[in-house]
Design a protein around this motif. Sequence first.
Motif, PDB file in Angstrom:
ATOM      1  N   THR A 129       0.478  -1.594   0.161  1.00 59.83           N
ATOM      2  CA  THR A 129       0.037   0.417   0.121  1.00 59.83           C
ATOM      3  C   THR A 129       0.776   1.637  -0.221  1.00 59.83           C
ATOM      4  O   THR A 129       1.996   1.377   0.534  1.00 59.83           O
ATOM      5  CB  THR A 129      -1.234   0.048   1.376  1.00 59.83           C
ATOM      6  OG1 THR A 129      -1.889   1.152   1.238  1.00 59.83           O
ATOM      7  CG2 THR A 129      -0.319  -0.194   2.484  1.00 59.83           C
ATOM      8  N   ARG A 130       0.478   2.397  -0.888  1.00 62.22           N
ATOM      9  CA  ARG A 130       0.782   3.399  -0.693  1.00 62.22           C
ATOM     10  C   ARG A 130       1.095   4.628   0.963  1.00 62.22           C
ATOM     11  O   ARG A 130       1.489   4.717   1.376  1.00 62.22           O
ATOM     12  CB  ARG A 130       0.224   4.517  -1.534  1.00 62.22           C
ATOM     13  CG  ARG A 130       0.745   4.311  -2.832  1.00 62.22           C
ATOM     14  CD  ARG A 130      -0.195   5.139  -4.365  1.00 62.22           C
ATOM     15  NE  ARG A 130       0.421   5.407  -5.361  1.00 62.22           N
ATOM     16  CZ  ARG A 130       0.292   3.769  -6.163  1.00 62.22           C
ATOM     17  NH1 ARG A 130      -0.640   3.205  -5.659  1.00 62.22           N
ATOM     18  NH2 ARG A 130       0.377   3.664  -7.240  1.00 62.22           N
ATOM     19  N   ALA A 131      -0.304   3.710   1.334  1.00 61.02           N
ATOM     20  CA  ALA A 131      -0.978   4.560   2.614  1.00 61.02           C
ATOM     21  C   ALA A 131      -0.030   3.164   3.828  1.00 61.02           C
ATOM     22  O   ALA A 131      -0.523   2.739   5.067  1.00 61.02           O
ATOM     23  CB  ALA A 131      -1.480   4.505   2.886  1.00 61.02           C
ATOM     24  N   ARG A 243      -8.616  -4.155  -1.885  1.00 62.18           N
ATOM     25  CA  ARG A 243      -8.786  -3.927  -3.268  1.00 62.18           C
ATOM     26  C   ARG A 243      -7.363  -2.902  -3.335  1.00 62.18           C
ATOM     27  O   ARG A 243      -7.764  -1.737  -2.497  1.00 62.18           O
ATOM     28  CB  ARG A 243      -9.883  -2.651  -3.924  1.00 62.18           C
ATOM     29  CG  ARG A 243     -11.153  -4.391  -3.334  1.00 62.18           C
ATOM     30  CD  ARG A 243     -12.280  -3.175  -3.845  1.00 62.18           C
ATOM     31  NE  ARG A 243     -12.140  -2.953  -5.233  1.00 62.18           N
ATOM     32  CZ  ARG A 243     -12.378  -3.722  -6.922  1.00 62.18           C
ATOM     33  NH1 ARG A 243     -13.271  -5.113  -6.723  1.00 62.18           N
ATOM     34  NH2 ARG A 243     -12.600  -2.994  -7.858  1.00 62.18           N
ATOM     35  N   SER A 244      -6.417  -3.664  -4.201  1.00 65.96           N
ATOM     36  CA  SER A 244      -5.408  -2.754  -3.767  1.00 65.96           C
ATOM     37  C   SER A 244      -4.575  -2.704  -5.455  1.00 65.96           C
ATOM     38  O   SER A 244      -4.555  -4.328  -6.165  1.00 65.96           O
ATOM     39  CB  SER A 244      -4.261  -2.833  -2.740  1.00 65.96           C
ATOM     40  OG  SER A 244      -3.562  -4.280  -2.445  1.00 65.96           O
ATOM     41  N   GLY A 245      -3.463  -1.956  -5.695  1.00 66.87           N
ATOM     42  CA  GLY A 245      -2.758  -2.701  -7.202  1.00 66.87           C
ATOM     43  C   GLY A 245      -1.517  -3.934  -6.512  1.00 66.87           C
ATOM     44  O   GLY A 245      -1.277  -4.177  -7.282  1.00 66.87           O
ATOM     45  N   ALA A 273      -5.595  -6.207   5.546  1.00 68.15           N
ATOM     46  CA  ALA A 273      -6.953  -6.894   5.462  1.00 68.15           C
ATOM     47  C   ALA A 273      -6.288  -8.004   4.270  1.00 68.15           C
ATOM     48  O   ALA A 273      -6.735  -9.018   4.663  1.00 68.15           O
ATOM     49  CB  ALA A 273      -7.447  -5.948   5.883  1.00 68.15           C
ATOM     50  N   GLY A 274      -6.038  -6.775   3.362  1.00 61.77           N
ATOM     51  CA  GLY A 274      -5.973  -7.887   2.499  1.00 61.77           C
ATOM     52  C   GLY A 274      -4.408  -9.045   2.264  1.00 61.77           C
ATOM     53  O   GLY A 274      -4.345 -10.186   1.528  1.00 61.77           O
ATOM     54  N   CYS A 275      -3.463  -8.763   3.236  1.00 61.40           N
ATOM     55  CA  CYS A 275      -2.895  -9.436   3.380  1.00 61.40           C
ATOM     56  C   CYS A 275      -3.721 -10.415   4.053  1.00 61.40           C
ATOM     57  O   CYS A 275      -3.486 -12.052   3.047  1.00 61.40           O
ATOM     58  CB  CYS A 275      -1.525  -9.026   4.153  1.00 61.40           C
ATOM     59  SG  CYS A 275      -0.528  -8.023   3.239  1.00 61.40           S
ATOM     60  N   HIS A 276      -4.191 -10.693   4.569  1.00 55.79           N
ATOM     61  CA  HIS A 276      -5.214 -11.894   5.779  1.00 55.79           C
ATOM     62  C   HIS A 276      -5.920 -12.533   4.827  1.00 55.79           C
ATOM     63  O   HIS A 276      -5.401 -13.843   5.050  1.00 55.79           O
ATOM     64  CB  HIS A 276      -5.669 -11.268   7.104  1.00 55.79           C
ATOM     65  CG  HIS A 276      -4.363 -10.525   7.464  1.00 55.79           C
ATOM     66  ND1 HIS A 276      -4.872  -9.013   8.714  1.00 55.79           N
ATOM     67  CD2 HIS A 276      -2.868 -10.705   7.974  1.00 55.79           C
ATOM     68  CE1 HIS A 276      -4.242  -9.100   9.564  1.00 55.79           C
ATOM     69  NE2 HIS A 276      -2.843  -9.428   9.147  1.00 55.79           N
TER      70      HIS A 276
END
Length: 375
Positions: A129-131, A243-245, A273-276
């Motif tokens: 993530t950028r953030a 949802r991410s790049g 959350a995306g990693c999990h």
Amino acid sequence: MTAHDPQQLAWAYLSAVAQGPSIHLATLVEHLGVEETAHAVKTRDLPSSLEEKTRARAHIDTAQRDLDLMAAMGGRLVTPDSPEWPAWRLLAFDGLDAAAGEVPPFVLWVLGSRDLSELTERSVAIVGTRASTSYGEHVTAEIAGDLAVDGWTVTSGAAFGIDGAAHRAALGVGGTTVAVLACGVDRAYPSGHARLLRQVVNSGAVVSEYPPGTTPAKFRFLARNRLVAALSDGVVVVEAGWRSGARNTANWARKLGHPVMAVPGPVTSASSAGCHRMIREGEAHLVANAVDVVEVSGPFNLVDSESDAAAVRDIDSLKGNSRLVYEALPGAGSRSTNELSEESGLLISQVRATLPLLELEGFVGSDGSGWFRAK
């Protein structure tokens, strides 16, 4: 103004016309040659379907200017007929859906003096993530730094957050890193990473499939992600939302047959959350450090036991182009690349891309007379 090789001018012209990947132009180049294809595009002497795809930009010829700019910046245009083209890295695209845009780059514009094929020979992509949080940046620095110390190239997309942390960590230990951009390499994007990108050029390379002057766009970032995945042995995701790049890059890695890894974070962290989710749903291996990463994405998935090695070398395991090229080899003696192309029905570029992979897996060998079966 520098006098450039006519073939390089033709590749540069077609790159500006295509503005990214183009399986149609690549196929035409295979059949006609690059200079003949460039002439056909300029004169619109093309099949109607391809003429429609190139009509809007066929009149724009910035090849001389683009190559002069790259030379002034210390860069170059790397093409499929170049010795440093990362052919075996891009071989995985052969099994994907070209009609859906799942195709290799047409050309690559490169800043940096290191050979691109050598740079990507042993590479891990680290994205996220950028953030990013302080936790994510710390873990990224630990993993990227340790990988770089061990001689791995750290590949990423030069974005703020995790990408930038990965590049900085590799640079911080004197390692090698590659940044893949979604715009021309003459543009520092994001602008806040202009200094970082200059450092990346000195360490490794800044790469794009888009010609100088191309501006960033959302669809180019999505296309860029496939190159980050393709140029690496595996993809590590450190902090990603639902949802991410970064998850898009991971999806590309799976399509290309490369392992995906994810770093777990605090269960309360939305950034993880995306990693999990990827770990929970079996989309990614859980990794916590560089040792875990190397274990999952180590070069060529080397095996330990003789029985496992025999299974890997089993001829029945060969599929697609690998099978066609292997079966085109004689039972005794050897054949040249051109002969293998004629016998297998594959393009010469496909044969050239397939042979190194077969050699690495122990199926074929080569000598002064050509290529021969090793098994």
